[in-house]
Scaffold this motif. Sequence first.
Motif, mmCIF file in Angstrom:
data_model
loop_
_atom_site.group_PDB
_atom_site.id
_atom_site.type_symbol
_atom_site.label_atom_id
_atom_site.label_comp_id
_atom_site.label_asym_id
_atom_site.label_seq_id
_atom_site.Cartn_x
_atom_site.Cartn_y
_atom_site.Cartn_z
ATOM 1 N N ALA A 1 0.822 -1.246 -0.025
ATOM 2 C CA ALA A 1 -0.028 -0.023 -0.092
ATOM 3 C C ALA A 1 1.037 1.243 0.078
ATOM 4 O O ALA A 1 0.609 2.328 -0.596
ATOM 5 C CB ALA A 1 -0.898 0.063 1.304
ATOM 6 N N GLY A 2 2.199 1.213 0.793
ATOM 7 C CA GLY A 2 2.942 2.346 0.570
ATOM 8 C C GLY A 2 3.263 2.589 -0.857
ATOM 9 O O GLY A 2 3.736 3.897 -1.115
ATOM 10 N N LYS A 3 3.825 1.465 -1.269
ATOM 11 C CA LYS A 3 4.274 1.776 -2.785
ATOM 12 C C LYS A 3 3.252 2.406 -3.732
ATOM 13 O O LYS A 3 3.616 3.433 -4.372
ATOM 14 C CB LYS A 3 4.813 0.416 -3.357
ATOM 15 N N VAL A 4 2.087 1.833 -3.762
ATOM 16 C CA VAL A 4 1.113 2.380 -4.354
ATOM 17 C C VAL A 4 0.909 3.976 -3.993
ATOM 18 O O VAL A 4 0.560 4.617 -4.874
ATOM 19 C CB VAL A 4 -0.100 1.694 -4.118
ATOM 20 N N GLN A 5 0.917 4.488 -2.494
ATOM 21 C CA GLN A 5 0.582 5.729 -2.022
ATOM 22 C C GLN A 5 1.833 6.673 -2.819
ATOM 23 O O GLN A 5 1.619 7.844 -3.128
ATOM 24 C CB GLN A 5 0.374 5.683 -0.581
ATOM 25 N N GLU A 6 2.828 5.860 -2.689
ATOM 26 C CA GLU A 6 4.386 6.782 -2.992
ATOM 27 C C GLU A 6 4.059 7.084 -4.647
ATOM 28 O O GLU A 6 4.449 8.350 -5.060
ATOM 29 C CB GLU A 6 5.385 5.918 -2.843
ATOM 30 N N LYS A 7 3.807 6.150 -5.377
ATOM 31 C CA LYS A 7 3.364 6.267 -6.652
ATOM 32 C C LYS A 7 2.323 7.233 -7.149
ATOM 33 O O LYS A 7 2.495 8.115 -8.137
ATOM 34 C CB LYS A 7 3.308 4.854 -7.649
ATOM 35 N N ALA A 8 1.168 7.211 -6.415
ATOM 36 C CA ALA A 8 0.075 8.111 -6.672
ATOM 37 C C ALA A 8 0.550 9.679 -6.261
ATOM 38 O O ALA A 8 0.294 10.592 -7.069
ATOM 39 C CB ALA A 8 -1.067 7.633 -5.706
ATOM 40 N N GLY A 9 1.417 9.779 -5.269
ATOM 41 C CA GLY A 9 2.049 10.970 -5.040
ATOM 42 C C GLY A 9 2.619 11.545 -6.031
ATOM 43 O O GLY A 9 2.734 12.667 -6.337
ATOM 44 N N GLU A 10 3.585 10.708 -6.418
ATOM 45 C CA GLU A 10 4.616 11.155 -7.892
ATOM 46 C C GLU A 10 3.559 11.623 -8.936
ATOM 47 O O GLU A 10 3.825 12.486 -9.249
ATOM 48 C CB GLU A 10 5.471 9.745 -8.099
ATOM 49 N N ALA A 11 2.465 10.889 -9.248
ATOM 50 C CA ALA A 11 1.903 10.800 -10.215
ATOM 51 C C ALA A 11 0.959 12.281 -10.187
ATOM 52 O O ALA A 11 0.982 13.002 -11.087
ATOM 53 C CB ALA A 11 0.637 9.893 -10.476
ATOM 54 N N VAL A 12 0.758 12.614 -9.097
ATOM 55 C CA VAL A 12 -0.105 14.074 -8.827
ATOM 56 C C VAL A 12 0.695 15.139 -8.392
ATOM 57 O O VAL A 12 0.536 16.235 -8.377
ATOM 58 C CB VAL A 12 -1.221 14.039 -8.016
ATOM 59 N N GLY A 13 1.914 14.712 -8.272
ATOM 60 C CA GLY A 13 2.950 15.870 -7.863
ATOM 61 C C GLY A 13 3.024 16.294 -6.275
ATOM 62 O O GLY A 13 3.271 17.146 -5.814
ATOM 63 N N ASN A 14 2.577 15.302 -5.381
ATOM 64 C CA ASN A 14 2.297 15.495 -4.204
ATOM 65 C C ASN A 14 3.164 14.978 -3.157
ATOM 66 O O ASN A 14 3.235 13.835 -2.830
ATOM 67 C CB ASN A 14 0.729 15.061 -3.663
ATOM 68 N N THR A 15 4.329 15.579 -2.858
ATOM 69 C CA THR A 15 5.562 15.092 -2.106
ATOM 70 C C THR A 15 5.093 14.817 -0.792
ATOM 71 O O THR A 15 5.722 13.695 -0.014
ATOM 72 C CB THR A 15 6.491 16.101 -1.979
ATOM 73 N N ASP A 16 4.043 15.172 -0.280
ATOM 74 C CA ASP A 16 3.739 14.786 1.151
ATOM 75 C C ASP A 16 3.211 13.331 0.971
ATOM 76 O O ASP A 16 3.203 12.463 1.887
ATOM 77 C CB ASP A 16 2.501 15.799 1.822
ATOM 78 N N GLN A 17 2.319 13.040 0.091
ATOM 79 C CA GLN A 17 1.913 11.624 -0.168
ATOM 80 C C GLN A 17 3.193 10.709 -0.369
ATOM 81 O O GLN A 17 2.874 9.586 0.180
ATOM 82 C CB GLN A 17 0.902 11.679 -1.109
ATOM 83 N N GLN A 18 3.899 11.229 -1.074
ATOM 84 C CA GLN A 18 5.230 10.516 -1.508
ATOM 85 C C GLN A 18 5.687 9.879 -0.179
ATOM 86 O O GLN A 18 6.317 8.843 0.188
ATOM 87 C CB GLN A 18 6.110 10.819 -2.350
#
Length: 58
Positions: free
Chosen positions: A14-31
């Motif tokens: 789940a952390g990997k998914v969250q990190e990639k989602a953060g990268e996709a939308v440019g949200n470093t906090d989520q990454q």
Amino acid sequence: MNKDQVKGAIKDAAGKVQEKAGEAVGNTDQQDKGVVNQVEGKVQKAYGDVKEVLKGNK
């Protein structure tokens, strides 16, 4: 396989998914949160691994 191994693996994934989602939308906090979840998951899984080894030595 015990619950810590399973929960740890799920948290890591789940952390990997969250990190990639953060990268996709440019949200470093989520990454960052994703990376933290990956580390927590790996630690929990390792703890579960140790429990399994100790259980086997009884």
